[in-house]
Design a protein around this motif. Structure first.
Motif, PDB file in Angstrom:
ATOM      1  N   ASN A  26       2.692  85.448 101.858  1.00 14.76           N
ATOM      2  CA  ASN A  26       2.443  84.489 100.781  1.00 14.76           C
ATOM      3  C   ASN A  26       1.029  84.615 100.226  1.00 14.76           C
ATOM      4  O   ASN A  26       0.478  83.665  99.682  1.00 14.76           O
ATOM      5  N   ARG A  27       0.463  85.803 100.348  1.00 16.05           N
ATOM      6  CA  ARG A  27      -0.926  86.021  99.940  1.00 16.05           C
ATOM      7  C   ARG A  27      -1.176  85.677  98.477  1.00 16.05           C
ATOM      8  O   ARG A  27      -2.239  85.181  98.111  1.00 16.05           O
ATOM      9  N   PHE A  28      -0.190  85.910  97.630  1.00 11.89           N
ATOM     10  CA  PHE A  28      -0.359  85.676  96.197  1.00 11.89           C
ATOM     11  C   PHE A  28       0.448  84.476  95.698  1.00 11.89           C
ATOM     12  O   PHE A  28       0.600  84.275  94.505  1.00 11.89           O
ATOM     13  N   GLY A  29       0.981  83.696  96.639  1.00 14.04           N
ATOM     14  CA  GLY A  29       1.798  82.552  96.252  1.00 14.04           C
ATOM     15  C   GLY A  29       3.237  82.921  95.944  1.00 14.04           C
ATOM     16  O   GLY A  29       3.971  82.137  95.323  1.00 14.04           O
ATOM     17  N   GLN A  30       3.681  84.090  96.398  1.00 15.13           N
ATOM     18  CA  GLN A  30       5.025  84.560  96.057  1.00 15.13           C
ATOM     19  C   GLN A  30       6.150  83.745  96.690  1.00 15.13           C
ATOM     20  O   GLN A  30       7.313  83.877  96.285  1.00 15.13           O
ATOM     21  N   LEU A  31       5.794  82.880  97.632  1.00 15.00           N
ATOM     22  CA  LEU A  31       6.827  82.004  98.194  1.00 15.00           C
ATOM     23  C   LEU A  31       7.063  80.780  97.324  1.00 15.00           C
ATOM     24  O   LEU A  31       8.135  80.166  97.377  1.00 15.00           O
ATOM     25  N   GLY A  32       6.041  80.386  96.554  1.00 15.20           N
ATOM     26  CA  GLY A  32       6.215  79.278  95.615  1.00 15.20           C
ATOM     27  C   GLY A  32       6.134  77.899  96.211  1.00 15.20           C
ATOM     28  O   GLY A  32       6.532  76.924  95.567  1.00 15.20           O
ATOM     29  N   ASP A  33       5.605  77.774  97.425  1.00 11.50           N
ATOM     30  CA  ASP A  33       5.522  76.452  98.065  1.00 11.50           C
ATOM     31  C   ASP A  33       4.194  75.759  97.834  1.00 11.50           C
ATOM     32  O   ASP A  33       3.903  74.731  98.446  1.00 11.50           O
ATOM     33  N   GLY A  34       3.357  76.326  96.948  1.00  8.57           N
ATOM     34  CA  GLY A  34       2.073  75.699  96.632  1.00  8.57           C
ATOM     35  C   GLY A  34       0.941  76.105  97.542  1.00  8.57           C
ATOM     36  O   GLY A  34      -0.205  75.688  97.346  1.00  8.57           O
TER      37      GLY A  34
END
Length: 473
Positions: free
Chosen positions: A153-161
């Motif tokens: 999730n280094r770039f926020g690719q999970l989308g959980d904030g």
């Protein structure tokens, strides 16, 4: 005979001889005791539907019809008590017949009136409908319309904030109307039921399409269109198809992977050409493959290893170019290789073969070559250097790089040069491949993962690599 009946008979016989038709009439008291008929009794209950299958977390409404001793039938709107034979699997509201699935399994939903019962069978399957594979993250769509993500999730690719890696699936926002999802190297795209497009994660090359180069840790709406029907994500480029059959692209374009004839990145979705018969699009790391309604494949982007299936001297192809005249039913693009199933069920591959990912003898191939002799292939997936496919009987096959267990055959073999059967199961439904991890759905709605797990991309709660399919959740 009672007095009323006598008077009626008397009236009916006026004009007849005196006394005619008056037999049985007494002098003021009933001489016959008539008992009214008994009402019909309930003898059975029919529950509808008699069998249903729903995912965990969703509901099913049942109704009941009563069968009576006189052969009649009536809907039972009141007086019915509903129950479940196993409340661990599914519960049901006693007064309404609305059942809620709680766990995978089979259960009887029972309707009761007095001592009479009827029942229906409810099968509960796992909740997953789709899965998308990024470089080191996974995203899944559940039957209730929610999105879940895990891994890097280094770039926020999970989308959980957050920018925190997740070892198990986490819910993305509160929306429950997602219908499709795609994952690139470090970004994610998804479509909602209203036709809107959303994106999040890395945006260095404009692959999110929001007009900026800013990373996003939560889903952001892309443009104002409500006509999106399909999306695909490459390493750092994105593509989509709208309802009218037009094709759009944005993000990195150094290798011509957007198809606009240029090499400049695009920060917003841009229509590619004027054709309106695009049906399917997939993205490799730096190349793109799309199918038209005619079944023909068109290719563009990087062709360094022949991954476009045509001879361009290794140079990029910057506009959609037709691949032969064959009709195709499925296609997948890996990092630098391509797989496709012809309309007759024959599997073909082309491009880089450094790890045996083509499933054919020899080195890289510029032109499509058949993989084996089977004509039963129905689905394909391509990772960085490994490949997977499904056959009609639901069996799963894999080949190519296996250094991180991404083939799922349970061995320590570094690679497989031809397709090998993975386990004995014949209920595999969908397959997706990340860089070195693999995801698959079975017909019961369960989600499975195996392969490299250094960022938690398997969603199993740890960082341990798996060499055989393991169920998520």
């Amino acid at each position: 005979m009672n007095r009323r009946d006598c008077l009626l008979r008397l009236t009916a016989t006026l004009g007849a001889p005196l006394g005619a038709g008056l037999s049985g009439c007494g002098g003021g008291s009933d001489d016959t005791n008539t008992t009214p008929p008994s009402p019909p009794t309930l003898v059975g209950i029919v529950v509808s539907p008699d069998a249903a299958t729903i995912p965990v977390g969703t509901t099913q409404t049942f109704s009941a019809v009563g069968r009576y001793s006189d052969g009649s039938s009536t809907a039972l709107d009141k007086g019915v008590t509903w129950s479940s034979s196993n409340t661990t699997i599914a519960t049901v509201v006693a007064g309404t017949g609305v059942a809620t699935a709680a766990a995978v399994g089979d259960v009887d939903i029972i309707a009761t009136v007095g001592t009479v019962t009827g029942k229906a069978r409810l099968s509960v399957k796992a909740p997953y409908l789709q899965v998308a594979a990024g470089d080191a993250h996974g995203v899944a769509l559940k039957a209730d319309g929610t999105l879940w993500a895990w891994g890097e999730n280094r770039f926020g690719q999970l989308g959980d904030g957050s920018l925190i890696d997740r070892l198990t699936p986490v819910l993305i926002g509160t929306a429950k109307n997602w219908t499709q999802v795609a994952a690139g190297e470090s970004h994610t795209l998804a479509i909602r039921s209203d036709g809107t497009l959303w994106a999040w994660g890395s945006n260095l090359n404009g692959q999110l399409g929001d007009g900026t180069q800013n990373d996003r840790a939560v889903p952001v709406k892309i443009g104002t269109s409500t006509n999106w029907v399909a999306v695909a994500a490459g390493a750092r480029h994105s593509l989509g198809i709208q309802k009218d059959g037009t094709l759009w692209a944005w993000g990195r374009n150094f290798e011509g992977q957007l198809g606009d004839g240029k090499d400049a990145d695009l920060l917003v979705p841009t229509k590619i050409g004027t054709d309106k018969d695009w049906q399917l699009v997939v993205a490799g790391a730096y190349h793109t493959i799309a199918r038209k309604t005619s079944g023909r494949l068109f290719v563009w982007g990087s062709n360094k290893f022949g991954q476009l299936g045509l001879d361009s001297g290794g140079e990029p192809v910057r506009t959609p170019t037709q691949l032969e005249t064959t009709t195709w039913m499925a296609v997948a693009a890996g990092e630098q290789h391509t797989l496709a199933i012809r309309s007759d069920g024959v599997l073909f591959s082309w491009g880089d073969n450094a790890s045996g990912q083509l499933g054919t003898p020899g080195g890289s191939r510029i032109f499509p070559a058949a993989v084996g002799e089977s004509v039963d292939w129905i689905a394909v997936a391509a990772g960085a250097r490994h490949s997977l496919a499904l056959q009609k009987d639901g069996s799963l096959w894999a080949w190519g790089d296996n250094s991180d267990g991404q083939l799922g055959d349970g061995t320590l073999a570094l690679q497989r040069l031809a397709p090998v059967r993975i386990g004995d199961a014949k209920d595999w439904l969908r397959i997706r491949a990340g860089r070195a991890a693999t995801y698959a759905l079975r017909t019961d709605g369960t989600l499975w993962a195996w392969g490299y797990n250094h960022k938690g991309q398997l969603g199993l709660g740890d960082l341990t690599t798996r060499r055989q399919p393991q169920r998520i959740g």
